[in-house]
Enzyme design. Structure first.
Site, PDB file in Angstrom:
ATOM      1  N   ARG A   1      35.554 -26.913  12.566  1.00  0.00           N
ATOM      2  CA  ARG A   1      35.398 -27.540  13.679  1.00  0.00           C
ATOM      3  C   ARG A   1      35.278 -27.104  14.964  1.00  0.00           C
ATOM      4  O   ARG A   1      35.710 -27.714  16.047  1.00  0.00           O
ATOM      5  CB  ARG A   1      36.511 -28.734  13.610  1.00  0.00           C
ATOM      6  CG  ARG A   1      36.591 -29.602  12.345  1.00  0.00           C
ATOM      7  CD  ARG A   1      37.542 -30.590  12.485  1.00  0.00           C
ATOM      8  NE  ARG A   1      37.519 -31.410  11.141  1.00  0.00           N
ATOM      9  CZ  ARG A   1      38.703 -31.201  10.276  1.00  0.00           C
ATOM     10  NH1 ARG A   1      39.403 -30.037  10.523  1.00  0.00           N
ATOM     11  NH2 ARG A   1      38.742 -31.848   9.191  1.00  0.00           N
TER      12      ARG A   1
ATOM     13  N   LYS B   1      24.131 -27.004  25.517  1.00  0.00           N
ATOM     14  CA  LYS B   1      23.603 -27.738  24.676  1.00  0.00           C
ATOM     15  C   LYS B   1      22.984 -26.977  23.321  1.00  0.00           C
ATOM     16  O   LYS B   1      22.515 -25.883  23.450  1.00  0.00           O
ATOM     17  CB  LYS B   1      22.182 -28.389  25.455  1.00  0.00           C
ATOM     18  CG  LYS B   1      22.361 -29.827  26.095  1.00  0.00           C
ATOM     19  CD  LYS B   1      21.111 -30.070  26.717  1.00  0.00           C
ATOM     20  CE  LYS B   1      21.116 -31.363  27.307  1.00  0.00           C
ATOM     21  NZ  LYS B   1      20.141 -32.021  28.021  1.00  0.00           N
TER      22      LYS B   1
ATOM     23  N   GLU C   1      10.228 -22.794  32.497  1.00  0.00           N
ATOM     24  CA  GLU C   1      11.569 -23.228  32.933  1.00  0.00           C
ATOM     25  C   GLU C   1      11.953 -22.791  34.352  1.00  0.00           C
ATOM     26  O   GLU C   1      12.931 -23.576  35.055  1.00  0.00           O
ATOM     27  CB  GLU C   1      12.537 -22.953  31.826  1.00  0.00           C
ATOM     28  CG  GLU C   1      12.124 -23.380  30.348  1.00  0.00           C
ATOM     29  CD  GLU C   1      12.535 -24.830  30.289  1.00  0.00           C
ATOM     30  OE1 GLU C   1      12.884 -25.639  31.257  1.00  0.00           O
ATOM     31  OE2 GLU C   1      12.660 -25.285  29.072  1.00  0.00           O
TER      32      GLU C   1
ATOM     33  N   LYS D   1      21.203 -24.431  37.563  1.00  0.00           N
ATOM     34  CA  LYS D   1      21.502 -25.149  36.280  1.00  0.00           C
ATOM     35  C   LYS D   1      23.138 -25.236  36.256  1.00  0.00           C
ATOM     36  O   LYS D   1      23.739 -26.090  35.923  1.00  0.00           O
ATOM     37  CB  LYS D   1      21.149 -24.278  35.236  1.00  0.00           C
ATOM     38  CG  LYS D   1      21.535 -24.978  33.619  1.00  0.00           C
ATOM     39  CD  LYS D   1      20.637 -24.699  32.663  1.00  0.00           C
ATOM     40  CE  LYS D   1      21.029 -25.782  31.442  1.00  0.00           C
ATOM     41  NZ  LYS D   1      20.198 -25.480  30.303  1.00  0.00           N
TER      42      LYS D   1
ATOM     43  N   GLU E   1      25.203 -34.934  30.462  1.00  0.00           N
ATOM     44  CA  GLU E   1      24.189 -35.655  30.680  1.00  0.00           C
ATOM     45  C   GLU E   1      24.511 -37.270  30.544  1.00  0.00           C
ATOM     46  O   GLU E   1      23.668 -38.083  30.006  1.00  0.00           O
ATOM     47  CB  GLU E   1      22.989 -35.427  29.664  1.00  0.00           C
ATOM     48  CG  GLU E   1      21.668 -35.778  30.216  1.00  0.00           C
ATOM     49  CD  GLU E   1      20.556 -35.081  29.667  1.00  0.00           C
ATOM     50  OE1 GLU E   1      20.489 -33.888  29.251  1.00  0.00           O
ATOM     51  OE2 GLU E   1      19.633 -35.859  29.212  1.00  0.00           O
TER      52      GLU E   1
ATOM     53  N   ASN F   1      15.095 -32.056  32.522  1.00  0.00           N
ATOM     54  CA  ASN F   1      14.419 -32.412  31.540  1.00  0.00           C
ATOM     55  C   ASN F   1      12.898 -32.618  32.182  1.00  0.00           C
ATOM     56  O   ASN F   1      12.112 -33.257  31.399  1.00  0.00           O
ATOM     57  CB  ASN F   1      14.688 -33.533  30.695  1.00  0.00           C
ATOM     58  CG  ASN F   1      15.615 -32.931  29.443  1.00  0.00           C
ATOM     59  OD1 ASN F   1      15.146 -32.349  28.726  1.00  0.00           O
ATOM     60  ND2 ASN F   1      16.853 -33.525  29.368  1.00  0.00           N
TER      61      ASN F   1
ATOM     62  N   HIS G   1       7.654 -23.864  23.371  1.00  0.00           N
ATOM     63  CA  HIS G   1       8.578 -24.925  23.872  1.00  0.00           C
ATOM     64  C   HIS G   1       8.074 -24.839  25.608  1.00  0.00           C
ATOM     65  O   HIS G   1       7.730 -25.826  25.963  1.00  0.00           O
ATOM     66  CB  HIS G   1      10.004 -24.761  23.888  1.00  0.00           C
ATOM     67  CG  HIS G   1      10.885 -25.245  24.647  1.00  0.00           C
ATOM     68  ND1 HIS G   1      11.060 -26.950  24.532  1.00  0.00           N
ATOM     69  CD2 HIS G   1      11.574 -25.232  25.779  1.00  0.00           C
ATOM     70  CE1 HIS G   1      11.676 -27.392  25.351  1.00  0.00           C
ATOM     71  NE2 HIS G   1      12.144 -26.640  26.385  1.00  0.00           N
TER      72      HIS G   1
HETATM   73  P1  NAD Z   1      12.443 -18.208  20.674  1.00  0.00           P
HETATM   74  O1  NAD Z   1      13.944 -18.301  20.531  1.00  0.00           O
HETATM   75  O2  NAD Z   1      11.408 -18.776  19.597  1.00  0.00           O
HETATM   76  O3  NAD Z   1      11.931 -17.035  21.179  1.00  0.00           O
HETATM   77  C1  NAD Z   1      10.570 -16.631  21.317  1.00  0.00           C
HETATM   78  C2  NAD Z   1      10.123 -15.414  20.508  1.00  0.00           C
HETATM   79  O4  NAD Z   1      10.417 -14.115  21.032  1.00  0.00           O
HETATM   80  C3  NAD Z   1      10.445 -15.296  18.903  1.00  0.00           C
HETATM   81  O5  NAD Z   1       9.684 -15.065  18.096  1.00  0.00           O
HETATM   82  C4  NAD Z   1      11.525 -14.402  19.134  1.00  0.00           C
HETATM   83  O6  NAD Z   1      11.785 -13.731  17.989  1.00  0.00           O
HETATM   84  C5  NAD Z   1      10.826 -13.455  20.058  1.00  0.00           C
HETATM   85  N1  NAD Z   1      11.918 -12.667  20.835  1.00  0.00           N
HETATM   86  C6  NAD Z   1      13.205 -12.952  21.159  1.00  0.00           C
HETATM   87  N2  NAD Z   1      13.532 -12.087  22.112  1.00  0.00           N
HETATM   88  C7  NAD Z   1      12.964 -11.127  22.005  1.00  0.00           C
HETATM   89  C8  NAD Z   1      12.531  -9.871  22.932  1.00  0.00           C
HETATM   90  N3  NAD Z   1      13.709  -9.304  23.784  1.00  0.00           N
HETATM   91  N4  NAD Z   1      11.558  -9.025  22.764  1.00  0.00           N
HETATM   92  C9  NAD Z   1      10.693  -9.453  21.817  1.00  0.00           C
HETATM   93  N5  NAD Z   1      10.689 -10.535  21.187  1.00  0.00           N
HETATM   94  C10 NAD Z   1      11.714 -11.430  21.509  1.00  0.00           C
HETATM   95  O7  NAD Z   1      11.982 -19.465  21.968  1.00  0.00           O
HETATM   96  P2  NAD Z   1      12.554 -19.456  23.348  1.00  0.00           P
HETATM   97  O8  NAD Z   1      11.455 -19.634  24.123  1.00  0.00           O
HETATM   98  O9  NAD Z   1      13.431 -18.323  23.809  1.00  0.00           O
HETATM   99  O10 NAD Z   1      13.433 -20.655  23.179  1.00  0.00           O
HETATM  100  C11 NAD Z   1      12.912 -22.143  23.105  1.00  0.00           C
HETATM  101  C12 NAD Z   1      13.864 -22.881  22.182  1.00  0.00           C
HETATM  102  O11 NAD Z   1      14.990 -23.059  23.224  1.00  0.00           O
HETATM  103  C13 NAD Z   1      13.080 -24.174  21.788  1.00  0.00           C
HETATM  104  O12 NAD Z   1      13.901 -24.618  20.642  1.00  0.00           O
HETATM  105  C14 NAD Z   1      13.843 -25.097  22.900  1.00  0.00           C
HETATM  106  O13 NAD Z   1      13.955 -26.472  22.468  1.00  0.00           O
HETATM  107  C15 NAD Z   1      15.233 -24.341  23.215  1.00  0.00           C
HETATM  108  N6  NAD Z   1      16.011 -24.805  24.691  1.00  0.00           N
HETATM  109  C16 NAD Z   1      17.231 -25.145  24.705  1.00  0.00           C
HETATM  110  C17 NAD Z   1      17.644 -25.553  25.737  1.00  0.00           C
HETATM  111  C18 NAD Z   1      19.151 -25.783  25.833  1.00  0.00           C
HETATM  112  O14 NAD Z   1      19.605 -26.214  26.817  1.00  0.00           O
HETATM  113  N7  NAD Z   1      19.973 -25.431  24.677  1.00  0.00           N
HETATM  114  C19 NAD Z   1      16.997 -25.388  27.070  1.00  0.00           C
HETATM  115  C20 NAD Z   1      15.643 -25.090  27.134  1.00  0.00           C
HETATM  116  C21 NAD Z   1      15.063 -24.685  25.612  1.00  0.00           C
HETATM  117  N1  GLY Z   2      17.529 -27.691  29.095  1.00  0.00           N
HETATM  118  C1  GLY Z   2      17.852 -29.227  29.388  1.00  0.00           C
HETATM  119  C2  GLY Z   2      19.334 -28.987  29.706  1.00  0.00           C
HETATM  120  O1  GLY Z   2      20.095 -28.063  29.528  1.00  0.00           O
HETATM  121  O2  GLY Z   2      20.004 -29.948  30.123  1.00  0.00           O
END
Ligand code: NAD
Ligand code: GLY
Length: 363
Positions: A124, A146, A188, A230, A240, A248, A268
């Site tokens: 939890r 999030k 972003e 942010k 939210e 978003n 993404h």
């Molecule tokens: P990801 O986590 O898939 O990373 C992208 C790629 O880069 C992967 O293959 C990873 O292994 C590689 N990688 C990571 N760090 C590296 C480094 N330093 N050197 C080389 N390769 C590296 O993608 P992302 O763009 O980081 O994140 C996208 C995700 O984040 C989505 O699922 C999206 O929905 C989520 N997201 C969440 C929020 C939130 O508020 N929680 C906000 C925006 C996006």
């Molecule tokens: N990336 C959208 C949020 O954190 O609310």
């Protein structure tokens, strides 16, 4: 090049925390000072990131924890799912991890979102720290609490709000990111301009080439300003109920693209970039901004190396996917629109105007 460490605070009462932004943070003991030193630390990462950065983090944590375990999740958006969660829970249970165990999410947004959700659920709730290694994760996903996994029927549909204890954004980790991922992260960064700070949009336009060339000082400012915006939004609306939805911008169209093509086909950030082109045009067609401002946003997205035309899913499919968006109410899609440069709001839009947007930018 010398980059001073910056600290941005997320003000959430007893859940407040710092975002550390700087170079060489993964080799600096000060990065983990003050964090709990329970029996065990568990680093959750993936096979791409582990060989690059896990040892540095392990060395920092070994001094504070009797045990330092590592869990590797398979890499990719397609693995942001229940089976990755199960993998974390299984490792924690087999290791006898107790409530004082601290999880460290070392990787991009996928690792961060899944680890955060696992931390929210295990016993939890156990403490966790975000160690984002992509530009996207440093400017957005690691901040604000999030956490989620995807469901085949929708993006981020199963999750929780759960804040980390700290975010450690080491800019040096961006050295190894593929160019495509830098562009995805820039989507972003760009988003914060039209929704909250028009001057920042101008700064990004002026500094885009340096950002693409990974100039550390310029990246440091982009990460810091993004996190400040942010933090300002999340500090007012953690869960939210209103304002936070502006983060978003572009995501309603973008999530439809990601889900419609199958998770992982477009990154993404690529979905968000193209989604912002559509959402800017929608804002213009709703009479909120002039064509020149929508064009300015589009041009910047294109310069950042992001797609500005959506895939041909068909307008009906786009609409079906967007009706399932978390911001929809009673089947009515609500879009983040730009009301004026640097100001956004959530609004419904008539289907015929959305269809015009899709006809102009996808099919
Ligand atoms: P990801 O986590 O898939 O990373 C992208 C790629 O880069 C992967 O293959 C990873 O292994 C590689 N990688 C990571 N760090 C590296 C480094 N330093 N050197 C080389 N390769 C590296 O993608 P992302 O763009 O980081 O994140 C996208 C995700 O984040 C989505 O699922 C999206 O929905 C989520 N997201 C969440 C929020 C939130 O508020 N929680 C906000 C925006 C996006
Ligand atoms: N990336 C959208 C949020 O954190 O609310």
């Amino acid at each position: 090049m010398n980059v001073e460490t910056d600290r941005v605070k997320i003000e959430l009462g007893e859940r407040s925390y710092d975002i550390l932004i700087g170079a060489n943070l993964l080799s600096d003991r000060a990065s983990v000072d003050g964090l709990p030193a329970g029996n065990a630390a568990v680093i959750v990462t993936n096979p791409t990131v582990a060989p690059l950065y896990a040892l540095r983090l392990q060395n920092l944590l070994k001094q504070r924890h009797a045990q330092c375990l590592m869990v590797e999740l398979p890499d990719g958006e397609i693995h942001k799912d229940w089976s990755s969660l199960e993998r974390i829970f299984g490792a924690l249970l087999r290791a006898g991890a107790d409530r004082k165990t601290v999880l460290y999410a070392l990787g991009g947004g996928v690792v961060g979102d899944v680890t955060g959700f696992a931390a929210a659920c295990y016993m939890r709730g156990v403490p966790f720290v975000q160690v984002p290694t992509t530009l996207l994760a440093q400017v957005d996903s690691s901040v604000g609490g999030k956490t989620a996994v995807n469901h085949p029927l929708g993006k981020n549909m199963i999750g929780a709000f759960y804040q980390p204890l700290r975010v450690i954004a080491d800019l040096d980790t961006l050295d190894t990111l593929p160019d495509r991922e830098i562009s995805a992260g820039l989507a972003e960064v760009i988003k914060y301009g039209p929704i909250a700070d028009d001057a920042f949009l101008g700064w990004i336009e002026d500094n885009l080439d340096a950002l693409l060339a990974r100039d550390k000082k310029v990246l440091a400012y982009a990460v810091k300003r993004s996190c400040e915006i942010k933090a300002w939004v999340v500090g007012q609306d953690e869960r939210e109920s209103g304002l936070r939805a502006i983060l978003n911008f572009g995501h309603t169209f973008g999530h439809a693209i990601e889900a419609g093509l199958g998770f992982g086909t477009w990154l993404h950030g690529e979905g968000v970039g193209c989604g912002m082109v559509m959402a800017a045009d929608l804002s213009h067609r709703l009479g909120l901004i002039d064509a020149a401002y929508a064009q300015r946003i589009t041009r910047l997205i294109e310069r950042a190396g992001l797609p500005i035309r959506g895939p041909q899913l068909g307008a009906d499919r786009y609409l079906e996917l967007m009706r399932g968006d978390k911001k929809s109410e009673a089947g009515e899609i609500r879009f983040v629109v730009i009301e004026a440069p640097g100001r956004a709001a959530l609004r419904p839009a008539p289907d015929d105007i959305v269809r015009e947007v899709l006809a102009a930018h996808a099919a």
